[in-house]
Write a protein that holds these residues in place. Sequence first.
Motif, PDB file in Angstrom:
ATOM      1  N   VAL A  72     135.826  12.119  76.388  1.00  0.00           N
ATOM      2  CA  VAL A  72     136.007  13.442  75.777  1.00  0.00           C
ATOM      3  C   VAL A  72     137.237  14.109  76.372  1.00  0.00           C
ATOM      4  N   ALA A  73     138.236  14.381  75.536  1.00  0.00           N
ATOM      5  CA  ALA A  73     139.452  15.041  75.998  1.00  0.00           C
ATOM      6  C   ALA A  73     139.449  16.512  75.564  1.00  0.00           C
ATOM      7  N   PRO A  74     139.776  17.438  76.463  1.00  0.00           N
ATOM      8  CA  PRO A  74     139.900  18.840  76.074  1.00  0.00           C
ATOM      9  C   PRO A  74     141.034  19.021  75.061  1.00  0.00           C
ATOM     10  N   PHE A  75     140.925  20.079  74.259  1.00  0.00           N
ATOM     11  CA  PHE A  75     141.993  20.401  73.307  1.00  0.00           C
ATOM     12  C   PHE A  75     142.009  21.905  73.081  1.00  0.00           C
ATOM     13  N   GLY A  76     142.980  22.352  72.308  1.00  0.00           N
ATOM     14  CA  GLY A  76     143.043  23.757  71.930  1.00  0.00           C
ATOM     15  C   GLY A  76     143.288  24.708  73.086  1.00  0.00           C
ATOM     16  N   ARG A  77     144.089  24.288  74.071  1.00  0.00           N
ATOM     17  CA  ARG A  77     144.360  25.179  75.191  1.00  0.00           C
ATOM     18  C   ARG A  77     145.121  26.426  74.715  1.00  0.00           C
ATOM     19  N   HIS A  78     144.716  27.573  75.236  1.00  0.00           N
ATOM     20  CA  HIS A  78     145.437  28.811  74.933  1.00  0.00           C
ATOM     21  C   HIS A  78     145.302  29.776  76.088  1.00  0.00           C
ATOM     22  N   GLY A 175     149.521  21.446  81.845  1.00  0.00           N
ATOM     23  CA  GLY A 175     150.260  22.528  81.222  1.00  0.00           C
ATOM     24  C   GLY A 175     150.871  23.422  82.284  1.00  0.00           C
ATOM     25  N   THR A 176     151.666  24.397  81.857  1.00  0.00           N
ATOM     26  CA  THR A 176     152.268  25.356  82.780  1.00  0.00           C
ATOM     27  C   THR A 176     152.152  26.757  82.206  1.00  0.00           C
ATOM     28  N   PHE A 177     152.254  27.745  83.072  1.00  0.00           N
ATOM     29  CA  PHE A 177     152.422  29.120  82.639  1.00  0.00           C
ATOM     30  C   PHE A 177     153.208  29.869  83.709  1.00  0.00           C
ATOM     31  N   THR A 178     153.792  30.987  83.321  1.00  0.00           N
ATOM     32  CA  THR A 178     154.569  31.807  84.241  1.00  0.00           C
ATOM     33  C   THR A 178     154.050  33.239  84.192  1.00  0.00           C
ATOM     34  N   THR A 250     148.009  25.437  67.342  1.00  0.00           N
ATOM     35  CA  THR A 250     148.823  26.354  68.138  1.00  0.00           C
ATOM     36  C   THR A 250     148.964  25.928  69.591  1.00  0.00           C
ATOM     37  N   GLU A 251     148.273  24.879  69.987  1.00  0.00           N
ATOM     38  CA  GLU A 251     148.274  24.484  71.393  1.00  0.00           C
ATOM     39  C   GLU A 251     149.668  24.207  71.935  1.00  0.00           C
ATOM     40  N   SER A 252     150.569  23.695  71.108  1.00  0.00           N
ATOM     41  CA  SER A 252     151.908  23.363  71.589  1.00  0.00           C
ATOM     42  C   SER A 252     152.614  24.581  72.178  1.00  0.00           C
ATOM     43  N   VAL A 253     152.305  25.768  71.669  1.00  0.00           N
ATOM     44  CA  VAL A 253     152.877  27.007  72.192  1.00  0.00           C
ATOM     45  C   VAL A 253     151.903  27.682  73.152  1.00  0.00           C
ATOM     46  N   ALA A 254     150.651  27.846  72.712  1.00  0.00           N
ATOM     47  CA  ALA A 254     149.693  28.684  73.422  1.00  0.00           C
ATOM     48  C   ALA A 254     149.260  28.103  74.765  1.00  0.00           C
ATOM     49  N   LYS A 255     149.515  26.814  75.021  1.00  0.00           N
ATOM     50  CA  LYS A 255     149.149  26.251  76.320  1.00  0.00           C
ATOM     51  C   LYS A 255     150.100  26.713  77.421  1.00  0.00           C
ATOM     52  N   SER A 256     151.262  27.281  77.035  1.00  0.00           N
ATOM     53  CA  SER A 256     152.222  27.745  78.036  1.00  0.00           C
ATOM     54  C   SER A 256     152.667  29.179  77.824  1.00  0.00           C
ATOM     55  N   VAL A 257     152.354  29.754  76.667  1.00  0.00           N
ATOM     56  CA  VAL A 257     152.764  31.117  76.338  1.00  0.00           C
ATOM     57  C   VAL A 257     151.506  31.949  76.058  1.00  0.00           C
TER      58      VAL A 257
END
Length: 520
Positions: A72-78, A175-178, A250-257
């Motif tokens: 089971v892989a997580p998805f939909g990170r935001h 993932g990353t965030f700032t 939207t994960e491609s953006v929302a996982k870091s923004v």
Amino acid sequence: MGVPEKLAERMSMAEQHEYLRARFSRRNMIRGGAVTLGAVAGGAFVPGATAQAAVPAQRAAAPAEKVDGALVAPFGRHLAYGTDPRTEMTVSWQVPVAVKKPYIRIGARPWDLSRKIEAEVRALHTPAGVGASGDHTQYYLHARLTHLRPGRTYYYGVGHDGFDPAAPHLAGTLGTFTTAPARSEPFTFTAFGDEGVGYHGLANDALLLGQNPAFHLHAGDIAYADPAGAGKTGDTGFDSRIWDQFLAQTESVAKSVPWMVSYGNHDMEAWYSPNGYGGEEARWQLPENGPDKANLPGVYSFVHGNTAVISLDANDVSFEIPANLGISGGTQTTWLEAQLKKYRAAKGIDFIVVFFHHCAYCTSTAHSSEGGVRQEWVPLFDKYTVDLVINGHNHQYERTDVIKGNEVTKKLPIGGTAYPETEGVVYVTAGAAGRSLYAFTAPDSYEGHENDVESVSAFVNLKGGRQNETVAWSRVRYLDYSFLRVDVTPAAKGRTATLKVRGIAESGKEIDHFTVARRV
């Protein structure tokens, strides 16, 4: 079958919720699991940092399914900011089935992640018959991180028993965030409304990522699990599984923004709670600094650098779609004025940006303008010289001249500059993120294709119904997919701080640009 459409037209959101709950048996609800489930433990991941989670009021344990977590892989990170974007961030994600001991790891370097920090699970059950789907349960997970360091980039990975993001073969899942900086410095944010699931939303997301925004504002009508948009979950094609597709898209953006949402008419889902937002509270963890006892989880504010951002819930004041009309009992408007007064007096805050769903000023042939917004909030925007108002609801791009007291105080051509302290407010409808487009009564007029007209025929939704009006404030109109980019530049004392606002089409071309300036 859910609430029959003719019956739903006469019912508030709370009445529809009560109808649905009475119609579906207690036995079915117990069998499928409870509406929400919450449990979390906090722990340190860098010196002084902790993780915790807010738990919805309605929660109970759902039955765990036996599954090998390695499969089971997580998805939909935001992501979403906490109350203080300098030190707080929530990481949210989804799993397709129940897993054991979900957690997050985080650190300043991808090869040096923290110990496991437990995450909260919010299991959202939708029985067969509530909308179009069969009986199913969705699993949303949240870790609210605190005591972060301002202006710092962090690496994180989410997992559960059998799936450890720190494992070398899973390094690609990080993932990353700032966090927001401690002091004011230039930054960019983006905004749109009405995305849904589909090619155009996906294309706009790809362009958003290229803007390198510090955060993104989504002005309501998020996934369109309820395609009718009248708060009538039932005989409307409602399908909560659309949210799975949206969060994956939207994960491609929302996982870091940080993806900061306000709620629109398509985001009210009667099955989950009397206010229609029980499903949203399972999927999102937004700042919890809104008005007390307003029953509106999408109302909040945050400060990034020199800019204060306020999210409002226009369903509370909408005459057009009244399912939640008056739900806050006026407390949202009281809170709004207090926030505007506080931010306008605050040292170091130059700009106030307000975003919400229903348009204050728009000439679309579909929804046009919302009289409830003009009645309740526009006078406050004028009084406290709000710098920019961003709306969705109408699926097109439209930008006004400078408005004060419902009148044009200054024409604002493409490339022009507005000074809200003395002139008034600029309103932008940015509702062309992905859903099918609407129409204008006047010809398009945008950068490189200007077609100025003296007046435009439109209407405003009032308590007694639509009222036609002819307006002079419609300056830019673009009928295709697009989003908003805002570049914020602070200024030294005695100089001018600016918001450089640009409308950008799905093709990448610029369709509008103007500046909002404030002398510091």
